[in-house]
Write an enzyme that holds these catalytic residues in place. Structure first.
Site, mmCIF file in Angstrom:
data_model
loop_
_atom_site.group_PDB
_atom_site.id
_atom_site.type_symbol
_atom_site.label_atom_id
_atom_site.label_comp_id
_atom_site.label_asym_id
_atom_site.label_seq_id
_atom_site.Cartn_x
_atom_site.Cartn_y
_atom_site.Cartn_z
ATOM 1 N N LYS A 1 0.823 -1.213 0.000
ATOM 2 C CA LYS A 1 0.000 0.000 0.000
ATOM 3 C C LYS A 1 0.859 1.266 0.000
ATOM 4 C CE LYS A 1 -2.466 -0.749 3.705
ATOM 5 N NZ LYS A 1 -1.813 -2.012 4.132
ATOM 6 N N ARG B 1 11.871 -11.706 4.761
ATOM 7 C CA ARG B 1 12.591 -10.435 4.599
ATOM 8 C C ARG B 1 13.695 -10.261 5.648
ATOM 9 N NH1 ARG B 1 7.498 -6.284 4.073
ATOM 10 N NH2 ARG B 1 7.386 -6.820 6.302
ATOM 11 N N ARG C 1 13.014 -8.063 11.321
ATOM 12 C CA ARG C 1 12.015 -7.518 12.235
ATOM 13 C C ARG C 1 11.420 -8.653 13.053
ATOM 14 N NH1 ARG C 1 7.873 -3.557 9.215
ATOM 15 N NH2 ARG C 1 6.687 -4.332 10.991
ATOM 16 N N ARG D 1 -1.774 -11.668 11.490
ATOM 17 C CA ARG D 1 -2.109 -10.343 10.958
ATOM 18 C C ARG D 1 -3.046 -10.461 9.758
ATOM 19 N NH1 ARG D 1 3.780 -8.347 11.060
ATOM 20 N NH2 ARG D 1 3.504 -8.034 8.845
#
Length: 228
Positions: free
Chosen positions: A23, A137, A171, A182
Site C-alpha cells: 500500500k 525479509r 524484524r 495479521r
C-alpha cells in the site's frame, strides 16, 4: 472551442490491503503521478497533536491516559485535514476507515463537503504467498539494503552486496506465525468494508501479487476512471 479545459474531479480513494501488500509503495506512486495526498490515521493524529488543534488536544488527552482515541475524535481530525488546501487534487485514505461505523462517519464528513468515496481499492493477496514474502525479509544493519531468503539473497552469503556489511537483521514480527495472525485479523476486519463499498458500487479489486509496475498501472486506471 476556446481552449479552456474542464477541471478534473478531485478523487477520494481508500486503499485497502493487509500489511506487506504494498500500500505504501503504491500510494507514493499515485501521489507522484496525480498529485494526490496520502492520509494515514497515524500521521494525521501526530500532526493534529503537534499543531494543538481542538481535536488534537482531545486525542492527546486520550493517548496520555492510555485510552484509545475514539472514532469521533479521529473523524474530527480527518475533517480538519480534508479542509486543508493541499488536498484539493484528491486524497488517498490509508488506515481509515477500519469498520463500517467509521465508513458511515466518513460518508457524513464527505457529504458535508459535497464529496463521496469514489473508489475503495482492495489490493488482493494470496495469503500463503504473503507469509513467504514477509517472513523471508531481512536487511543489512549497516545500510538498510533489503534482502529475501528466496527472492533476493546476497551474492556472498551473509554479506551485503551494497556496503559489504556482515550484520543482517530481521524484524521481530516478520515471522510466519505473526504474519498469519495479521492476515487473519485483516480479513476479518475488512470483509464488512468490502461488502459496504461493493454495495455502493465503489469497490475495485486489484491483484497485488504481481510486478509493482503492473499493479501501479491498474491503480492509475482506476484513478483516471473516477476523475471524470
Amino acid at each position: 472551442m476556446d481552449g479552456t479545459r474542464t477541471p478534473t474531479k478531485a478523487p477520494v480513494l481508500i486503499l485497502l490491503g493487509p500489511p506487506g501488500a504494498g500500500k505504501g509503495t503504491q500510494a507514493r506512486t499515485l501521489e507522484a503521478e496525480f498529485g494526490l495526498i496520502q492520509l494515514s490515521t497515524g500521521d494525521m493524529l501526530r500532526a493534529a497533536v503537534k499543531a494543538g488543534t481542538e481535536a488534537g488536544r482531545a486525542a492527546k488527552a486520550k493517548m496520555e491516559a492510555g485510552a484509545l482515541v475514539s472514532d469521533e475524535i479521529v473523524t474530527r481530525i480527518l475533517a480538519d485535514r480534508l479542509a486543508e488546501p493541499d488536498t484539493a487534487k484528491g486524497v488517498i485514505l490509508d488506515g481509515f476507515p477500519r469498520t463500517t461505523a467509521q465508513a458511515e462517519a466518513l460518508d457524513a464528513i464527505l457529504a458535508e463537503r459535497g464529496q463521496q468515496i469514489d473508489a475503495a481499492i482492495s489490493l488482493e493477496v494470496d495469503d500463503a504467498e504473503m507469509v513467504t514474502r514477509v517472513s523471508g525479509r531481512f536487511t543489512c544493519a549497516g545500510c538498510g539494503e533489503g534482502y529475501h531468503d528466496q527472492y533476493k539473497t546476497p551474492a556472498k552469503p551473509d554479506t551485503c552486496d551494497k556496503c559489504g556489511g556482515t550484520e543482517m537483521t530481521r524484524r521481530a514480527d516478520d515471522n510466519a506465525d505473526t504474519v498469519k495472525s495479521r492476515l487473519e485479523a485483516y480479513h476479518a476486519q475488512t470483509a464488512p468494508l468490502l461488502t459496504y463499498y461493493d454495495g455502493k458500487n465503489a469497490l475495485h479489486r486489484i491483484p497485488a501479487m504481481g510486478a509493482i509496475d503492473d499493479i501501479a498501472r491498474e491503480l492509475a486506471g482506476v484513478v483516471h476512471s473516477v476523475r471524470g
